[in-house]
Design a protein around this motif. Sequence first.
Motif, PDB file in Angstrom:
ATOM      1  N   THR A  95       6.576  12.422  16.797  1.00  0.00           N
ATOM      2  CA  THR A  95       6.864  13.683  16.097  1.00  0.00           C
ATOM      3  C   THR A  95       6.293  14.690  16.930  1.00  0.00           C
ATOM      4  OG1 THR A  95       4.654  14.026  14.683  1.00  0.00           O
ATOM      5  CG2 THR A  95       6.744  12.266  13.675  1.00  0.00           C
ATOM      6  N   GLY A  96       6.787  15.931  16.524  1.00  0.00           N
ATOM      7  CA  GLY A  96       6.424  17.151  17.133  1.00  0.00           C
ATOM      8  C   GLY A  96       5.008  17.509  16.936  1.00  0.00           C
ATOM      9  N   PHE A  97       4.464  16.960  15.759  1.00  0.00           N
ATOM     10  CA  PHE A  97       3.227  17.121  15.444  1.00  0.00           C
ATOM     11  C   PHE A  97       2.092  16.395  16.071  1.00  0.00           C
ATOM     12  CE2 PHE A  97       5.337  17.790  11.164  1.00  0.00           C
ATOM     13  CZ  PHE A  97       5.366  19.130  11.082  1.00  0.00           C
ATOM     14  N   ASP A  98       2.438  14.912  16.192  1.00  0.00           N
ATOM     15  CA  ASP A  98       1.556  14.201  17.106  1.00  0.00           C
ATOM     16  C   ASP A  98       1.663  14.707  18.421  1.00  0.00           C
ATOM     17  OD1 ASP A  98       0.922  12.442  15.103  1.00  0.00           O
ATOM     18  OD2 ASP A  98       2.673  11.154  15.353  1.00  0.00           O
ATOM     19  N   MET A  99       2.719  15.083  19.155  1.00  0.00           N
ATOM     20  CA  MET A  99       2.767  15.745  20.144  1.00  0.00           C
ATOM     21  C   MET A  99       1.834  16.852  20.581  1.00  0.00           C
ATOM     22  SD  MET A  99       4.130  18.462  22.198  1.00  0.00           S
ATOM     23  CE  MET A  99       5.521  19.137  20.881  1.00  0.00           C
ATOM     24  N   LEU A 100       1.920  17.817  19.605  1.00  0.00           N
ATOM     25  CA  LEU A 100       0.944  19.007  19.784  1.00  0.00           C
ATOM     26  C   LEU A 100      -0.493  18.751  19.481  1.00  0.00           C
ATOM     27  CD1 LEU A 100       2.933  21.670  17.577  1.00  0.00           C
ATOM     28  CD2 LEU A 100       2.723  21.654  20.073  1.00  0.00           C
ATOM     29  N   ALA A 101      -0.779  17.595  18.869  1.00  0.00           N
ATOM     30  CA  ALA A 101      -2.258  17.265  18.327  1.00  0.00           C
ATOM     31  C   ALA A 101      -3.029  16.431  19.505  1.00  0.00           C
ATOM     32  CB  ALA A 101      -2.264  16.339  17.017  1.00  0.00           C
ATOM     33  N   HIS A 102      -2.136  15.953  20.287  1.00  0.00           N
ATOM     34  CA  HIS A 102      -2.742  14.786  21.493  1.00  0.00           C
ATOM     35  C   HIS A 102      -3.557  15.409  22.225  1.00  0.00           C
ATOM     36  CE1 HIS A 102      -2.722  11.391  23.946  1.00  0.00           C
ATOM     37  NE2 HIS A 102      -2.459  12.274  24.967  1.00  0.00           N
ATOM     38  N   GLY A 103      -4.924  15.043  22.158  1.00  0.00           N
ATOM     39  CA  GLY A 103      -5.924  15.440  22.949  1.00  0.00           C
ATOM     40  C   GLY A 103      -6.552  16.633  22.729  1.00  0.00           C
ATOM     41  N   GLY A 121       4.400  22.186   9.365  1.00  0.00           N
ATOM     42  CA  GLY A 121       3.117  22.310   9.619  1.00  0.00           C
ATOM     43  C   GLY A 121       2.365  20.783   9.322  1.00  0.00           C
ATOM     44  N   GLN A 122       1.356  20.330   9.916  1.00  0.00           N
ATOM     45  CA  GLN A 122       0.599  19.055   9.630  1.00  0.00           C
ATOM     46  C   GLN A 122      -0.740  19.348  10.126  1.00  0.00           C
ATOM     47  OE1 GLN A 122       1.881  15.368  11.324  1.00  0.00           O
ATOM     48  NE2 GLN A 122       1.363  14.307   9.524  1.00  0.00           N
ATOM     49  N   LEU A 123      -1.754  19.277   9.254  1.00  0.00           N
ATOM     50  CA  LEU A 123      -3.102  19.092   9.515  1.00  0.00           C
ATOM     51  C   LEU A 123      -3.834  18.037   9.766  1.00  0.00           C
ATOM     52  CD1 LEU A 123      -5.716  20.864   9.453  1.00  0.00           C
ATOM     53  CD2 LEU A 123      -6.190  19.995   6.965  1.00  0.00           C
ATOM     54  N   PHE A 124      -4.449  18.026  11.075  1.00  0.00           N
ATOM     55  CA  PHE A 124      -5.203  16.878  11.573  1.00  0.00           C
ATOM     56  C   PHE A 124      -6.588  17.073  11.420  1.00  0.00           C
ATOM     57  CE2 PHE A 124      -0.915  16.699  13.411  1.00  0.00           C
ATOM     58  CZ  PHE A 124      -0.639  15.489  13.748  1.00  0.00           C
ATOM     59  N   SER A 125      -7.204  16.219  10.665  1.00  0.00           N
ATOM     60  CA  SER A 125      -8.713  16.154  10.600  1.00  0.00           C
ATOM     61  C   SER A 125      -9.378  14.798  11.110  1.00  0.00           C
ATOM     62  CB  SER A 125      -9.188  16.162   9.106  1.00  0.00           C
ATOM     63  OG  SER A 125      -8.818  15.111   8.451  1.00  0.00           O
ATOM     64  N   GLU A 131      -0.288  15.432   5.145  1.00  0.00           N
ATOM     65  CA  GLU A 131       1.060  15.455   4.730  1.00  0.00           C
ATOM     66  C   GLU A 131       1.565  16.608   5.569  1.00  0.00           C
ATOM     67  OE1 GLU A 131       4.197  15.901   0.959  1.00  0.00           O
ATOM     68  OE2 GLU A 131       1.969  16.001   0.692  1.00  0.00           O
ATOM     69  N   ALA A 132       2.842  16.209   6.161  1.00  0.00           N
ATOM     70  CA  ALA A 132       3.566  17.165   6.861  1.00  0.00           C
ATOM     71  C   ALA A 132       4.033  18.176   5.683  1.00  0.00           C
ATOM     72  CB  ALA A 132       4.726  16.669   7.647  1.00  0.00           C
ATOM     73  N   PHE A 187      13.070  12.637  11.908  1.00  0.00           N
ATOM     74  CA  PHE A 187      11.841  12.742  11.064  1.00  0.00           C
ATOM     75  C   PHE A 187      12.087  14.046  10.419  1.00  0.00           C
ATOM     76  CE2 PHE A 187       7.810  14.861  10.045  1.00  0.00           C
ATOM     77  CZ  PHE A 187       7.327  14.025   9.169  1.00  0.00           C
ATOM     78  N   TYR A 188      12.614  14.242   9.333  1.00  0.00           N
ATOM     79  CA  TYR A 188      13.254  15.439   8.626  1.00  0.00           C
ATOM     80  C   TYR A 188      12.033  15.968   7.738  1.00  0.00           C
ATOM     81  CZ  TYR A 188      17.580  14.335  10.934  1.00  0.00           C
ATOM     82  OH  TYR A 188      18.666  13.999  11.729  1.00  0.00           O
TER      83      TYR A 188
END
Length: 206
Positions: A95-103, A121-125, A131-132, A187-188
């Motif tokens: 997903t685009g979220f996982d791409m942005l959050a990587h590293g 948007g998706q919050l990574f903690s 949830e997206a 992923f929609y």
Amino acid sequence: MSLILAFDTSAPHCAAALLDGDSLIASQREEMARGQAERLVPLLEELLSTAGRNWSELSALAVGVGPGNFTGIRISVSLARGLALGLGIPAIGVTGFDMLAHGQRRPLLATLPAPRNQLYGQLFSDEGPGEARLFAAEEIPAELTPEDTLIIGAAPGARPAPENPAPLIAAVAATRIDAAHGAPAPFYLRPADAAPPRDAPPRIIP
């Protein structure tokens, strides 16, 4: 070493990258709102040729699955599934979220552009991804920005997303290459803008 070919057409571009282990050996991105279906395969072939590699050397494919442009996502996902079947290698959806959050450090809010002045948007903690969501660009929900949250992507004032997402898509896929996973799927987060016609279909005379 794993050789991963990544590509993405979830936004108005054709983006691709070739990752050999931890080394990015080729990448390319072309801005385009139309014509992605015709351009994507030649772009991938050019990328492999530039790197002196061929399809048979690939260990896996990585594909951006959205959220984003409906037609663009379908183009990439369909190609990834077809190539994976023909080459006998896995295709890994990212997903685009996982791409942005990587590293990146946590907490992090990954944001992507959505129609009508909205954001995905998706919050990574430290506990993992939340949830997206889809929300107004000027009103980011407070629960998505706990203290010291790094915001990245399309939100106002956020750290900008990379111009070419494909290298990070490949990097995420590299962390999952040994895990069990199904075929990539779009992923929609919203329904399509297009609506079915309201008129009754024409009668077919036997």
